[in-house]
Design a protein around this motif. Sequence first.
Motif, PDB file in Angstrom:
ATOM      1  N   ARG A  20      17.820   5.286 -30.813  1.00  7.56           N
ATOM      2  CA  ARG A  20      17.230   5.911 -29.625  1.00  7.56           C
ATOM      3  C   ARG A  20      18.072   5.572 -28.392  1.00  7.56           C
ATOM      4  O   ARG A  20      18.112   4.435 -27.945  1.00  7.56           O
ATOM      5  N   LYS A  21      18.740   6.606 -27.882  1.00  5.59           N
ATOM      6  CA  LYS A  21      19.573   6.418 -26.699  1.00  5.59           C
ATOM      7  C   LYS A  21      19.992   7.782 -26.180  1.00  5.59           C
ATOM      8  O   LYS A  21      20.064   8.743 -26.936  1.00  5.59           O
ATOM      9  N   ILE A  22      20.272   7.846 -24.890  1.00 13.18           N
ATOM     10  CA  ILE A  22      20.828   9.052 -24.285  1.00 13.18           C
ATOM     11  C   ILE A  22      22.161   8.681 -23.647  1.00 13.18           C
ATOM     12  O   ILE A  22      22.239   7.735 -22.863  1.00 13.18           O
ATOM     13  N   ILE A  23      23.191   9.437 -24.019  1.00 16.45           N
ATOM     14  CA  ILE A  23      24.521   9.266 -23.429  1.00 16.45           C
ATOM     15  C   ILE A  23      24.682  10.354 -22.377  1.00 16.45           C
ATOM     16  O   ILE A  23      24.483  11.536 -22.658  1.00 16.45           O
ATOM     17  N   VAL A  24      25.028   9.957 -21.172  1.00 16.61           N
ATOM     18  CA  VAL A  24      25.166  10.876 -20.046  1.00 16.61           C
ATOM     19  C   VAL A  24      26.612  10.828 -19.562  1.00 16.61           C
ATOM     20  O   VAL A  24      27.153   9.744 -19.335  1.00 16.61           O
ATOM     21  N   CYS A  25      27.250  11.989 -19.410  1.00 13.22           N
ATOM     22  CA  CYS A  25      28.651  12.076 -18.991  1.00 13.22           C
ATOM     23  C   CYS A  25      28.787  13.001 -17.790  1.00 13.22           C
ATOM     24  O   CYS A  25      28.051  13.979 -17.674  1.00 13.22           O
ATOM     25  N   GLY A  26      29.762  12.720 -16.936  1.00 17.18           N
ATOM     26  CA  GLY A  26      30.127  13.647 -15.871  1.00 17.18           C
ATOM     27  C   GLY A  26      29.192  13.669 -14.677  1.00 17.18           C
ATOM     28  O   GLY A  26      29.179  14.638 -13.926  1.00 17.18           O
ATOM     29  N   PHE A  27      28.424  12.632 -14.475  1.00 13.62           N
ATOM     30  CA  PHE A  27      27.469  12.567 -13.372  1.00 13.62           C
ATOM     31  C   PHE A  27      27.972  11.597 -12.299  1.00 13.62           C
ATOM     32  O   PHE A  27      28.583  10.575 -12.613  1.00 13.62           O
ATOM     33  N   SER A  28      27.674  11.913 -11.051  1.00  8.57           N
ATOM     34  CA  SER A  28      27.955  10.974  -9.960  1.00  8.57           C
ATOM     35  C   SER A  28      26.957   9.821 -10.061  1.00  8.57           C
ATOM     36  O   SER A  28      25.959   9.914 -10.785  1.00  8.57           O
ATOM     37  N   ALA A  29      27.204   8.750  -9.325  1.00  9.06           N
ATOM     38  CA  ALA A  29      26.296   7.609  -9.336  1.00  9.06           C
ATOM     39  C   ALA A  29      24.902   8.033  -8.877  1.00  9.06           C
ATOM     40  O   ALA A  29      23.891   7.616  -9.459  1.00  9.06           O
ATOM     41  N   GLU A  30      24.823   8.873  -7.871  1.00  4.82           N
ATOM     42  CA  GLU A  30      23.525   9.352  -7.363  1.00  4.82           C
ATOM     43  C   GLU A  30      22.816  10.192  -8.429  1.00  4.82           C
ATOM     44  O   GLU A  30      21.603  10.054  -8.636  1.00  4.82           O
ATOM     45  N   GLU A  31      23.556  11.050  -9.101  1.00  6.53           N
ATOM     46  CA  GLU A  31      22.968  11.883 -10.157  1.00  6.53           C
ATOM     47  C   GLU A  31      22.496  11.041 -11.342  1.00  6.53           C
ATOM     48  O   GLU A  31      21.495  11.368 -11.986  1.00  6.53           O
ATOM     49  N   GLN A  32      23.198   9.947 -11.612  1.00  7.78           N
ATOM     50  CA  GLN A  32      22.777   9.048 -12.689  1.00  7.78           C
ATOM     51  C   GLN A  32      21.395   8.483 -12.370  1.00  7.78           C
ATOM     52  O   GLN A  32      20.517   8.434 -13.237  1.00  7.78           O
ATOM     53  N   ASP A  33      21.207   8.076 -11.126  1.00  4.12           N
ATOM     54  CA  ASP A  33      19.916   7.548 -10.692  1.00  4.12           C
ATOM     55  C   ASP A  33      18.835   8.617 -10.826  1.00  4.12           C
ATOM     56  O   ASP A  33      17.739   8.351 -11.315  1.00  4.12           O
ATOM     57  N   THR A  34      19.153   9.840 -10.425  1.00  6.76           N
ATOM     58  CA  THR A  34      18.207  10.958 -10.537  1.00  6.76           C
ATOM     59  C   THR A  34      17.855  11.203 -12.002  1.00  6.76           C
ATOM     60  O   THR A  34      16.686  11.442 -12.335  1.00  6.76           O
ATOM     61  N   PHE A  35      18.840  11.134 -12.887  1.00  5.27           N
ATOM     62  CA  PHE A  35      18.590  11.335 -14.313  1.00  5.27           C
ATOM     63  C   PHE A  35      17.630  10.262 -14.830  1.00  5.27           C
ATOM     64  O   PHE A  35      16.700  10.563 -15.587  1.00  5.27           O
ATOM     65  N   GLU A  80      33.533  16.089 -18.470  1.00  4.27           N
ATOM     66  CA  GLU A  80      32.673  17.272 -18.506  1.00  4.27           C
ATOM     67  C   GLU A  80      31.219  16.808 -18.472  1.00  4.27           C
ATOM     68  O   GLU A  80      30.862  15.822 -19.114  1.00  4.27           O
ATOM     69  N   ARG A  81      30.397  17.494 -17.704  1.00  2.00           N
ATOM     70  CA  ARG A  81      28.980  17.129 -17.592  1.00  2.00           C
ATOM     71  C   ARG A  81      28.282  17.411 -18.927  1.00  2.00           C
ATOM     72  O   ARG A  81      28.301  18.538 -19.419  1.00  2.00           O
ATOM     73  N   ALA A  82      27.700  16.364 -19.520  1.00  2.00           N
ATOM     74  CA  ALA A  82      27.037  16.514 -20.816  1.00  2.00           C
ATOM     75  C   ALA A  82      25.953  15.460 -20.984  1.00  2.00           C
ATOM     76  O   ALA A  82      26.021  14.382 -20.397  1.00  2.00           O
ATOM     77  N   VAL A  83      24.983  15.817 -21.817  1.00  5.02           N
ATOM     78  CA  VAL A  83      23.924  14.894 -22.215  1.00  5.02           C
ATOM     79  C   VAL A  83      23.877  14.926 -23.738  1.00  5.02           C
ATOM     80  O   VAL A  83      23.728  15.992 -24.332  1.00  5.02           O
ATOM     81  N   ILE A  84      24.022  13.756 -24.348  1.00  3.93           N
ATOM     82  CA  ILE A  84      24.029  13.630 -25.801  1.00  3.93           C
ATOM     83  C   ILE A  84      22.827  12.782 -26.185  1.00  3.93           C
ATOM     84  O   ILE A  84      22.707  11.626 -25.755  1.00  3.93           O
ATOM     85  N   LEU A  85      21.938  13.372 -26.962  1.00  2.00           N
ATOM     86  CA  LEU A  85      20.671  12.737 -27.314  1.00  2.00           C
ATOM     87  C   LEU A  85      20.757  12.150 -28.715  1.00  2.00           C
ATOM     88  O   LEU A  85      21.229  12.809 -29.642  1.00  2.00           O
ATOM     89  N   SER A  86      20.270  10.932 -28.858  1.00  2.00           N
ATOM     90  CA  SER A  86      20.329  10.242 -30.150  1.00  2.00           C
ATOM     91  C   SER A  86      18.969   9.634 -30.462  1.00  2.00           C
ATOM     92  O   SER A  86      18.376   8.946 -29.618  1.00  2.00           O
ATOM     93  N   GLY A  87      18.474   9.918 -31.666  1.00  2.00           N
ATOM     94  CA  GLY A  87      17.263   9.267 -32.145  1.00  2.00           C
ATOM     95  C   GLY A  87      15.967   9.686 -31.479  1.00  2.00           C
ATOM     96  O   GLY A  87      14.940   9.052 -31.686  1.00  2.00           O
ATOM     97  N   LEU A  88      15.985  10.748 -30.713  1.00  2.00           N
ATOM     98  CA  LEU A  88      14.764  11.243 -30.086  1.00  2.00           C
ATOM     99  C   LEU A  88      14.011  12.139 -31.062  1.00  2.00           C
ATOM    100  O   LEU A  88      14.591  12.643 -32.018  1.00  2.00           O
ATOM    101  N   THR A  89      12.751  12.361 -30.796  1.00  3.83           N
ATOM    102  CA  THR A  89      12.029  13.370 -31.560  1.00  3.83           C
ATOM    103  C   THR A  89      12.374  14.726 -30.943  1.00  3.83           C
ATOM    104  O   THR A  89      12.886  14.804 -29.813  1.00  3.83           O
ATOM    105  N   GLU A  90      12.076  15.780 -31.680  1.00  2.00           N
ATOM    106  CA  GLU A  90      12.332  17.120 -31.146  1.00  2.00           C
ATOM    107  C   GLU A  90      11.501  17.358 -29.890  1.00  2.00           C
ATOM    108  O   GLU A  90      11.965  17.963 -28.927  1.00  2.00           O
ATOM    109  N   ARG A  91      10.265  16.862 -29.870  1.00  2.00           N
ATOM    110  CA  ARG A  91       9.416  17.009 -28.669  1.00  2.00           C
ATOM    111  C   ARG A  91      10.050  16.311 -27.463  1.00  2.00           C
ATOM    112  O   ARG A  91      10.049  16.845 -26.358  1.00  2.00           O
TER     113      ARG A  91
END
Length: 145
Positions: A20-35, A80-91
């Motif tokens: 269970r983890k989310i990998i976030v790429c291509g975001f500014s520091a402020e956008e990381q906080d928002t995420f 490149e701006r991307a979100v990679i989801l690992s181990g989450l449920t489909e919901r």
Amino acid sequence: MSDGDFQAVGTSDERMFGPRKIIVCGFSAEEQDTFGKMAAAVGMADMPLVFAGEGEADDALGEIVDLPQGTGLGRASVLERAVILSGLTERELHAVMAGYRGMELPRTLWATLTESSVTWPLSELLKELAAERAAFLRRQSQDRP
């Protein structure tokens, strides 16, 4: 690299591949906080987040998903701006995507960690996702009258 095909994502509570983890790429520091705030707002305040940058571009996704929670936080990324989801449920996947759309941030590439992609370097996955998005947009524009 294209040994992974698009597969429809349902709405089950069964966990998908990986820790269970989310990998976030291509975001500014402020956008990381928002995420992070968005993840909390959709009920995943405890979801571990890793913010991958240039230093992780050549690392396999399996190595990146094993990095400690908060790695890269506050370090802007020009990947490149991307979100990679690992181990989450489909919901949960649907909740994260809906929450992201509500943030009014630029479009992002989306992926889930799979048995085949776990060995891919992050940079290769990002190239593949960008090419798939470009092909989709081309088909979409050709289908319009």
